[in-house]
Design an enzyme around this catalytic site. Structure first.
Site, PDB file in Angstrom:
ATOM      1  N   GLU A   1     -10.559   4.660   9.070  1.00  0.00           N
ATOM      2  CA  GLU A   1     -10.780   4.325   7.830  1.00  0.00           C
ATOM      3  C   GLU A   1     -11.443   2.685   7.468  1.00  0.00           C
ATOM      4  O   GLU A   1     -10.715   1.967   6.475  1.00  0.00           O
ATOM      5  CB  GLU A   1      -9.362   4.342   7.007  1.00  0.00           C
ATOM      6  CG  GLU A   1      -9.063   5.827   6.912  1.00  0.00           C
ATOM      7  CD  GLU A   1      -7.570   6.074   6.244  1.00  0.00           C
ATOM      8  OE1 GLU A   1      -7.487   7.334   5.727  1.00  0.00           O
ATOM      9  OE2 GLU A   1      -6.957   5.219   6.340  1.00  0.00           O
TER      10      GLU A   1
ATOM     11  N   GLU B   1       0.744  -1.108  -0.003  1.00  0.00           N
ATOM     12  CA  GLU B   1      -0.121   0.118  -0.069  1.00  0.00           C
ATOM     13  C   GLU B   1       0.994   1.124  -0.082  1.00  0.00           C
ATOM     14  O   GLU B   1       1.837   1.354   0.852  1.00  0.00           O
ATOM     15  CB  GLU B   1      -0.822  -0.019   1.284  1.00  0.00           C
ATOM     16  CG  GLU B   1      -1.875   1.066   1.177  1.00  0.00           C
ATOM     17  CD  GLU B   1      -2.865   1.036   2.301  1.00  0.00           C
ATOM     18  OE1 GLU B   1      -3.150  -0.087   2.835  1.00  0.00           O
ATOM     19  OE2 GLU B   1      -3.716   1.872   2.325  1.00  0.00           O
TER      20      GLU B   1
ATOM     21  N   LYS C   1       0.983  10.442  14.070  1.00  0.00           N
ATOM     22  CA  LYS C   1       1.593  11.039  12.763  1.00  0.00           C
ATOM     23  C   LYS C   1       2.368  12.791  12.993  1.00  0.00           C
ATOM     24  O   LYS C   1       1.595  13.250  14.035  1.00  0.00           O
ATOM     25  CB  LYS C   1       0.695  11.316  11.776  1.00  0.00           C
ATOM     26  CG  LYS C   1       0.365   9.885  11.024  1.00  0.00           C
ATOM     27  CD  LYS C   1      -0.350   9.936   9.864  1.00  0.00           C
ATOM     28  CE  LYS C   1      -0.837   8.317   9.546  1.00  0.00           C
ATOM     29  NZ  LYS C   1      -1.621   8.363   8.053  1.00  0.00           N
TER      30      LYS C   1
ATOM     31  N   HIS D   1      -3.658  18.755   1.587  1.00  0.00           N
ATOM     32  CA  HIS D   1      -4.602  17.598   0.817  1.00  0.00           C
ATOM     33  C   HIS D   1      -5.248  18.155  -0.403  1.00  0.00           C
ATOM     34  O   HIS D   1      -6.530  18.215  -0.578  1.00  0.00           O
ATOM     35  CB  HIS D   1      -5.720  17.420   1.989  1.00  0.00           C
ATOM     36  CG  HIS D   1      -6.375  16.106   1.599  1.00  0.00           C
ATOM     37  ND1 HIS D   1      -7.285  15.549   0.638  1.00  0.00           N
ATOM     38  CD2 HIS D   1      -6.299  15.017   2.716  1.00  0.00           C
ATOM     39  CE1 HIS D   1      -7.725  14.428   0.754  1.00  0.00           C
ATOM     40  NE2 HIS D   1      -7.125  13.699   1.888  1.00  0.00           N
TER      41      HIS D   1
ATOM     42  N   GLU E   1       3.860   9.095  -0.599  1.00  0.00           N
ATOM     43  CA  GLU E   1       2.661   8.981  -0.954  1.00  0.00           C
ATOM     44  C   GLU E   1       2.008  10.237  -1.597  1.00  0.00           C
ATOM     45  O   GLU E   1       1.426  10.443  -2.413  1.00  0.00           O
ATOM     46  CB  GLU E   1       1.526   8.560   0.195  1.00  0.00           C
ATOM     47  CG  GLU E   1       0.214   8.544  -0.121  1.00  0.00           C
ATOM     48  CD  GLU E   1      -0.634   7.842   1.044  1.00  0.00           C
ATOM     49  OE1 GLU E   1      -0.325   7.614   2.311  1.00  0.00           O
ATOM     50  OE2 GLU E   1      -1.967   7.828   0.942  1.00  0.00           O
TER      51      GLU E   1
ATOM     52  N   GLU F   1       5.270   9.150  14.158  1.00  0.00           N
ATOM     53  CA  GLU F   1       5.169   8.393  12.731  1.00  0.00           C
ATOM     54  C   GLU F   1       5.432   9.278  11.773  1.00  0.00           C
ATOM     55  O   GLU F   1       4.779  10.597  11.577  1.00  0.00           O
ATOM     56  CB  GLU F   1       3.883   7.734  12.723  1.00  0.00           C
ATOM     57  CG  GLU F   1       3.581   6.992  11.360  1.00  0.00           C
ATOM     58  CD  GLU F   1       2.278   6.280  11.299  1.00  0.00           C
ATOM     59  OE1 GLU F   1       1.827   5.495  12.359  1.00  0.00           O
ATOM     60  OE2 GLU F   1       1.585   6.372  10.486  1.00  0.00           O
TER      61      GLU F   1
ATOM     62  N   ASP G   1      -2.562  14.103   7.161  1.00  0.00           N
ATOM     63  CA  ASP G   1      -2.062  12.977   6.793  1.00  0.00           C
ATOM     64  C   ASP G   1      -0.789  12.889   5.994  1.00  0.00           C
ATOM     65  O   ASP G   1      -0.926  12.863   4.698  1.00  0.00           O
ATOM     66  CB  ASP G   1      -3.057  11.972   5.997  1.00  0.00           C
ATOM     67  CG  ASP G   1      -2.622  10.673   5.748  1.00  0.00           C
ATOM     68  OD1 ASP G   1      -1.772  10.234   6.240  1.00  0.00           O
ATOM     69  OD2 ASP G   1      -3.504   9.921   5.049  1.00  0.00           O
TER      70      ASP G   1
END
Lengths: 729, 729
Positions: free
Chosen positions: B310, B186, B379, B540, B412, B406, B384
């Protein structure tokens, strides 16, 4: 923290040291094109025979030929020969065509019989010097000749009196990649796809060039880039631009790209409401798509199509025939010289007749109704790439349709990458089979090379076993199947043992102490798999879905002919699929001579016994033993063969680098475990039906049938995303 | 067939020649552990300083230390030093612990402050000889010391007066692999998973050892093997045996394995009807599972859990809290010394409050209610892994709960593998942030290293960017993020530029003409991405689903907070997310000093402007320019930075092997195109709302907004099988 010493891998540090640093790691990346230094008696004569390379590399292909010659000779002989535009000394390697090379033109060689892809190799004299000529009518023939010349050195053949010509006997020599656009590979066991679609076209991985060289070195001239269970996305401009970038890399090596075409693409990416092959808008869409492709890729090869099979869309969705579908695509490609390879692997959800019969039933009425540029691509047997199948009845039944042979290199049904199974003997067995279509001697080989029916198009395709694993194929020995596919497609008359020997010499060693036992091991490896998986004509006995390991008990698949019990038909009385007149009468699809043989319990070759006959457990086999005893014996023999292979290999450590030695040894250990598992699980299941004791001297299964049935393997590779924790099957 | 010459790749033959044969290909496989020969002024002193290796390698870890020393010194110095059990000459490298080495015991070194993982390096005299001592209290400290010693050589540091001690400031220094059991990853952009589950445990790929060496070389001491969106299958005996085999390979290198645990595993593989953390049967199942794991893997690290986030199952499915869930698992692991890393990355389908606030809202009431062996993994920012986020408010709000940081190495949201973005500056920015939790100076760094709250457990985890690509990380420069993660986790006080310089020297070259510009390029690379993707606090804004490319217009995702428009809130009047008291009041989750700053339009750092404020297009920024002009300027500056990086790199060809040079050059060209695409698409969209002209000197987008909106990228990697041809978003 005190480190806990638990089975410290002893090979770990050896691997660390030899995998790194000083010497080149023998990780398989360079395949059979390693070009390691020649030693001993051969070095002096080879050096004398190859002192310089002479030819004008005025095309990309001749440049590739020249680069390969200098790279290889530099590696083999320890000194890179000079490239000259004229012959200056004894030992010149003169390469080219009569067009590119004045020297070759002067020789007035008879190149009339080698076509565009063939080559001539000859030791001769030119301007007072000993030379070796590598000549072709066209640049690609020269490149193929260069690889053949190098093969002679790599396998330590004498060069003094060279005089050979060779031309391919089959036109389309293809690898079919079942690669998806997300990088996964259906039935792939060698890592992810080597096509890095995300980075294309901006980045051309050097690996693409190595792939093209390897293909060209064995005469492979086409590559179908994507899975037959195709996504229409492959035909989007976005992906066509990426495909074109690959085609540019491949072109100098005579390797053309093909695509699997999704039949419903006009709907999915074309915005049409139908994909009916007789609909004018659909036909126009495909014509425009073909035009678009050829603008980007002028030498695009054509489409491979899986239609109306296992859920794929196709012309029957609109009440049209396979010929209607194929001809529509063929029409779109014809102006550009492309072909359609239409797969005969179809069987219907609705159809209840013996699955082995369905392709014949479907396609024979269509013989003669396909356009000129359509080939029907037929698997070697009528089921699905089993370790052994009798030849597909279509090979004797389509006199007016070019038939391509489809084989599978990736070992979906033969134990995946860790199992050793050299497949050329399987292919040779198919090619040797006599269809009797035009009387005795009508072998599948003659069907495939076009000589029997005078086919305008010929082809052999192998489903690739290639992935991003460093060694390309998931194991070192699986490289041999890639190699053999090319060699056998070039000349279907080659002996599988001779091909194996070439490959062993090029890939591992020319030492006779190594070559002979390894070739013997390879030659026996496929029969070992047949024995421990599907002896005496059994077929389709693997676990459901992922096909890893035995599953003779599988009886609850969503369709009847996905069940092992559908194929083994085992019960208290006997085992086997009656395909004679008393059963499905699949034998009737063969020529009368063949049908008579396969239809007769006595005359059927025992290796096909349970393919064609339902036989009682106490049936006397040729050996005099009962079928049950013979079956147990075959399973056990399969295990013993793998044990023997391990033993052979363990005696060869001195001849192999430690890196490859240890990987092969580890894989053979895995294979031995799996062979035993197949044997034990199969015997446990069939014994639960036959209720017969094991013959004297044969040990019982290690575990109960329940144990084997309960084994569960989620996430086995190759299923393409269809994973489940549900292990009832 | 005449080959058509279409853009013959000129680099093709260069790649062919340099990728093969004689010299080792510089393909990135050996990471920063290349150990290439030292040349020039440094060779003589280094040879004199390392003449022999002395120490008793009586454990797997000391054996690894010794093997690394001899391998590395052999490579660096051109001659492999002898391994001796006593000191025989000047220049001995004496390694070990007071237990393993009498020489070290005799020195009575003060090792009291370096714990189990720390090391001491010292130039000194022993038995009349000049020696360098590499000492630790425990074997692993020695191994870490060896890697530090080698780093000194690799980066050309003087060895004459060595006297250094180092011990890690963070306990858990982990890579989180988001790898699935089918080999997919992923958000992975470097090929398939390096874990070859199918071949484990029978075959141990040598690559596992290289991985462990690389991790140990930078102090990484744990590896979470599977995706946080976990399959319960990872906990099946079948897979635990495979995991144990990996653990055996890793153990000598101090690398422990962890697993992501699926909360509903008791149902899926345990046969229970519930996964309620307060159900006794569920608790018993997890205890038994933990016992089973530790029987196979005595040094198993513990579980990472993504729960109720999620779509993942979790304790809230049963009306229980995150603490209930975490504590149940912690209880099962506690007897064995394992930990639970519970992810704070949650946001609810039902919750309509600002997504940035939800983790804080959920977890702060639970502070103090977690068991001792639970860490909350947070995080760096509340959304994100965006190119820039203000620090997560939880870092200032969980005084009684150990907090792990994290970060994400796999890019990504930063352009995947082809984009250069050195991420250590981003992490350093987070670590430098002052939470004011205990007054001024309460930096995130002090939260993470445990010094602020006196945490018993500390940790930093990076979502791995590692795959089966030959260079491991999909690009050469992405290796730097793996390197930096380890170095910064060891010492969160290290400067990102210093880490970059180490890495460049070890990986490429010590030539100052190369090092300085490349470090500068790396240090600017992340800011370049911020500028062309999400300047001035935007976040985002990427395309839906695959996150490849810009998508500021995305407004029809299946949930509100998956839309770009949710975050940019752009309209005719202005842009930005009001998180002040007039908006979502997310600022209230920070300490008052921070809240006051972020809540004030004037005092908010401009880099966070649109994160916290909805601002009119004509707002005057610090430069005096309007927000609109400043926004356009930032986007353009991002593109210009990449153009500058290309230029820098093109001037460095002389210092790099052609293989790596050409790959980096190709990737920078891709990045420049993508930067321009981001700029143009973003400006086109926002201009459609602002209706403002571009400032003088800034060119218009190349295409229309409709063009950018219509771009469609099916099968972009990293989505884990969720692909669609539907490109409306």
């Amino acid at each position: 923290m005190q480190v806990i010493l638990r089975r410290i891998p002893l090979l770990l540090f050896a691997a660390l040291l030899c995998g790194h640093g000083r010497a080149r790691a023998e990780d398989g990346y360079h395949l059979w094109l390693r070009y390691r230094p020649v030693q001993g008696q051969w070095l002096a004569p080879y050096r004398a025979a190859a002192t310089e390379v002479s030819g004008a590399a005025d095309s990309a292909t001749l440049l590739a030929a020249q680069a390969e010659l200098t790279l290889a000779l530099g590696g083999l002989l320890g000194t890179t020969p000079a490239v000259t535009d004229r012959i200056t000394q004894d030992g010149a390697i003169v390469f080219g065509t009569p067009r590119s090379s004045a020297s070759i033109a002067r020789l007035r060689l008879d190149l009339g019989d080698i076509g565009t892809d063939g080559y001539l190799l000859r030791s001769t004299s030119l301007v007072g010097h000993r030379v070796i000529v590598i000549a072709g009518n066209d640049d690609l023939g020269v490149l193929y000749g260069v690889f053949q010349f190098l093969r002679l050195l790599q396998t330590r053949q004498p060069l003094a009196h060279l005089d050979m010509k060779s031309a391919p006997r089959v036109q389309l020599r293809l690898l079919d990649h079942w690669d998806n656009l997300d990088g996964s590979i259906e039935r792939g066991y060698a890592g992810a796809s080597i096509w890095d679609w995300q980075k294309l076209p901006g980045y051309l991985d050097p690996r693409y060039t190595v792939y093209a060289r390897a293909c060209a070195s064995v005469g492979i001239n086409g590559s179908v880039l994507n899975d037959v269970n195709a996504s229409a996305a492959s035909l989007l401009p976005l992906y066509l631009r990426k495909t074109a970038a690959l085609a540019n890399v491949f072109r100098p090596y005579g390797l053309r790209v093909f695509l699997s075409a999704r039949f419903s693409a006009p709907i999915e990416i074309g915005g049409l409401s139908t994909a009916d092959p007789l609909d004018p808008a659909v036909r126009a869409w495909w014509r425009a798509k073909a035009d678009e492709i050829y603008r980007l890729i002028p030498d695009f090869g054509g489409f491979l199509v899986k239609a109306n099979s296992e859920g794929q869309p196709g012309p029957q969705d609109y009440g049209r025939s396979h010929a209607d579908g194929a001809n529509m695509l063929a029409e779109a490609l014809a102006p550009h010289g492309g072909v359609v390879m239409w797969r005969a692997f179809i069987y219907s959800q609705q159809q209840t007749d013996d699955r082995a019969k369905q392709a014949y039933t479907e396609f024979t009425p269509l013989d003669g109704s396909f356009r000129d540029n359509v080939l029907l691509q037929v698997k070697y047997g009528a089921i699905d790439f089993q370790p052994r199948e009798p030849f597909h009845p279509l090979f004797g039944a389509m006199l007016h349709t070019p038939l391509m042979l489809e084989v599978q290199l990736t070992k979906e049904y033969l134990g995946f990458a860790t199992a050793m199974a050299y497949l050329a003997p399987l292919w040779q067995e198919t090619l040797d089979s006599d269809t009797y279509a035009q009387g005795q001697g009508s072998t599948v080989r003659k069907v495939i090379d076009g000589s029997l029916y005078g086919s305008a198009h010929t082809g052999i395709a192998g489903v690739a076993n290639i992935g991003a694993d460093r060694n390309w194929t998931g194991s070192h020995f699986d490289q041999a199947n890639w190699y053999a596919l090319g060699r056998m497609a070039w000349d279907p008359g080659l002996e599988s043992a001779a091909i194996a020997e070439e490959w062993v010499r090029m890939t591992f060693s020319n030492d006779a102490h190594f070559v002979a036992p390894v070739v013997a091991m390879m030659m026996g490896s496929r029969e070992a798999v047949v024995n421990y998986m599907t002896p005496l004509g059994l077929h389709h006995q693997m676990a459901y879905g992922h096909h890893y390991g035995p599953g003779p008990w599988v009886n609850d698949a969503p369709r009847a002919d996905w069940n092992s019990t559908y194929f083994n038909r085992a019960d208290a009385h006997g085992i086997g699929f009656d395909r004679t007149a008393t059963g499905s009468n699949a034998v009737s699809q063969y020529a009368p001579e063949v049908a008579a043989r396969f239809g007769s319990l006595d005359r059927t070759p025992e290796k096909y016994l349970l393919w064609f006959h339902h036989v009682p457990w106490d049936y006397r086999t040729a050996s005099g033993r009962s079928l049950w005893d013979e079956l147990v014996r075959h399973y056990s023999q399969g295990v013993d063969s793998v044990t023997g292979m391990r033993k052979t290999w363990s005696g060869l450590a001195a001849y192999v680098d430690p890196e490859r030695y240890s990987q092969v040894a580890a894989f053979l250990a895995i294979q031995e475990q799996e062979a035993k598992w197949w044997r034990d699980a199969s015997i446990a299941y069939f014994q639960s039906l036959s209720n017969l004791p094991l013959p004297e001297g044969f040990g019982p299964p290690e575990h109960s049938l329940q144990y084997y049935e309960a084994l569960c393997f989620p996430f086995v590779p190759g299923e393409g995303g269809k994973h489940s924790l549900d292990c009832k099957r």
